[in-house]
Design an enzyme around this catalytic site. Structure first.
Site, PDB file in Angstrom:
ATOM      1  N   SER A 132      31.845  -8.664 -14.404  1.00 24.23           N
ATOM      2  CA  SER A 132      30.788  -7.930 -13.721  1.00 24.23           C
ATOM      3  C   SER A 132      30.134  -8.786 -12.632  1.00 24.23           C
ATOM      4  O   SER A 132      30.778  -9.143 -11.652  1.00 24.23           O
ATOM      5  CB  SER A 132      29.769  -7.427 -14.738  1.00 24.23           C
ATOM      6  OG  SER A 132      29.113  -6.271 -14.244  1.00 24.23           O
ATOM      7  N   LYS A 184       7.143   7.956 -11.486  1.00 20.80           N
ATOM      8  CA  LYS A 184       6.526   6.647 -11.683  1.00 20.80           C
ATOM      9  C   LYS A 184       6.764   6.089 -13.083  1.00 20.80           C
ATOM     10  O   LYS A 184       6.863   4.870 -13.262  1.00 20.80           O
ATOM     11  CB  LYS A 184       5.020   6.739 -11.403  1.00 20.80           C
ATOM     12  CG  LYS A 184       4.308   5.393 -11.404  1.00 20.80           C
ATOM     13  CD  LYS A 184       4.894   4.474 -10.347  1.00 20.80           C
ATOM     14  CE  LYS A 184       4.219   3.120 -10.366  1.00 20.80           C
ATOM     15  NZ  LYS A 184       4.849   2.176  -9.430  1.00 20.80           N
TER      16      LYS A 184
END
Length: 328
Positions: A132, A184
């Site tokens: 990765s 949010k």
């Protein structure tokens, strides 16, 4: 008759304290020489045993190790910059990492490309695991060397959000949230994620994933062009970025590849161990004779903590939500 008085000077006599001073200075000089000899012997023994050296020379390869999860890049970037500004031409990156956060991986990748633009040679040597984000970094290097059993690849992006709403409901605990916008508190553990939030996060993941793939295409362009040109019976310069991307995508689904499979597919250039990577680095840098390796790796508290604590606890405990290039 008066006795004759000799005009010859009396023989000089060295005071006792001067004699002691000369003896002290002699012993001090002998001590410095002995210490220098000991340092050289120790250095020779260390170099012979480990292949590394504390002293610089024209045959030197700088070694930087990246061990464990990648959650910060400042130290590695600083050391690459120091190498870039030096007269040394060869850098070997030893990778043993499952990857980590996106931004640090990208910053190290960019610094490697910057060093290569300065005509520096950078080679990646993969240990047990270089997946990765660690593969992201390796893709920026001139060449990649991996063991047949190395686990690498794992091209992808992941973000995890715990959902403890069922547990909280069991104990009668509720959260009252006041927010400035509907996204949010996306990923809050006190409630399930709604479809809008999942779509929003998936779009972010997809965008960062595209950055990963594009970086692999650019970093490994020459290697993949050669691989595809041989299959398509065309010149490497005729292979397009889109063709390289199409070739990569079937293997960019998060899967890990062994070093052997990665080399067959073109994700890795050469099979071999650390010593093979040292020899390749020396060859690419035009080093004549036996190369020496200078390990640039200061001991840090973070390194100790990462070695003591598991990946999922030690490294991730440092921060909250973040996108990750990491293998699971």
């Amino acid at each position: 008759m008066k006795p004759k008085v000799s005009s010859a000077p009396a023989p000089s006599q060295t005071p006792k304290n001067n004699t002691l001073l000369y003896i002290f200075l002699g012993l001090l000089g002998f001590g410095f020489v002995a210490l220098f000899v000991v340092v050289l012997l120790v250095h020779h023994m260390v170099a012979k045993a480990t292949g590394t050296t504390l002293l610089g020379n024209s045959n030197e390869i700088t070694l930087i190790e990246i061990q464990g999860p990648i959650y910060e890049s400042d130290d590695v970037v600083r050391r690459i910059q120091k190498f870039k500004k030096s007269s040394k031409t060869a850098l070997l990156l030893r990778l043993n990492s499952p990857g980590g956060a996106v931004a640090p991986s990208q910053e190290i990748y960019s610094e490697i490309l910057s060093a290569r633009k300065e005509k520096k040679i950078v080679v990646a040597s993969m240990s047990s695991l270089a997946a990765s984000g660690a593969y992201y970094i390796a893709a920026a290097c001139d060449k990649i060397v991996a063991d047949p059993g190395t686990l690498t690849g794992s091209i992808g992006v992941i973000a995890e959000f715990p959902d403890a709403s069922g547990l909280l409901k069991k104990f009668g605990l509720n959260f009252q949230t006041i927010k400035s916008g509907k996204f949010k508190d996306t990923g809050a553990f006190s409630r399930p994620m709604n479809p809008q939030e999942r779509e929003y996060l998936q779009g972010t993941i997809n965008e960062v994933f595209e950055q990963f793939v594009d970086s692999v295409v650019q970093g490994r362009k020459d290697a993949f062009s050669d691989k595809l040109a041989a299959k398509m019976h065309v010149k490497p310069t005729q292979v397009t970025d889109q063709q390289i991307k199409n070739y990569i995508m079937p293997y960019a689904d998060g899967r890990v590849l062994t070093g052997k499979k990665a080399q067959e597919l073109g994700f890795v250039d050469q099979l071999g161990n650390y010593e093979d990577a040292v020899r390749l680095t020396a060859e690419l840098a035009g080093i004549k004779g036996e190369p020496t390796v200078h390990l640039d790796h200061p001991i840090k508290l973070d390194d100790i903590l990462n070695n003591i604590l598991p990946f999922s606890i030690g490294a991730r405990a440092k921060s909250g939500f973040q996108l990750e290039y990491i293998a699971f």
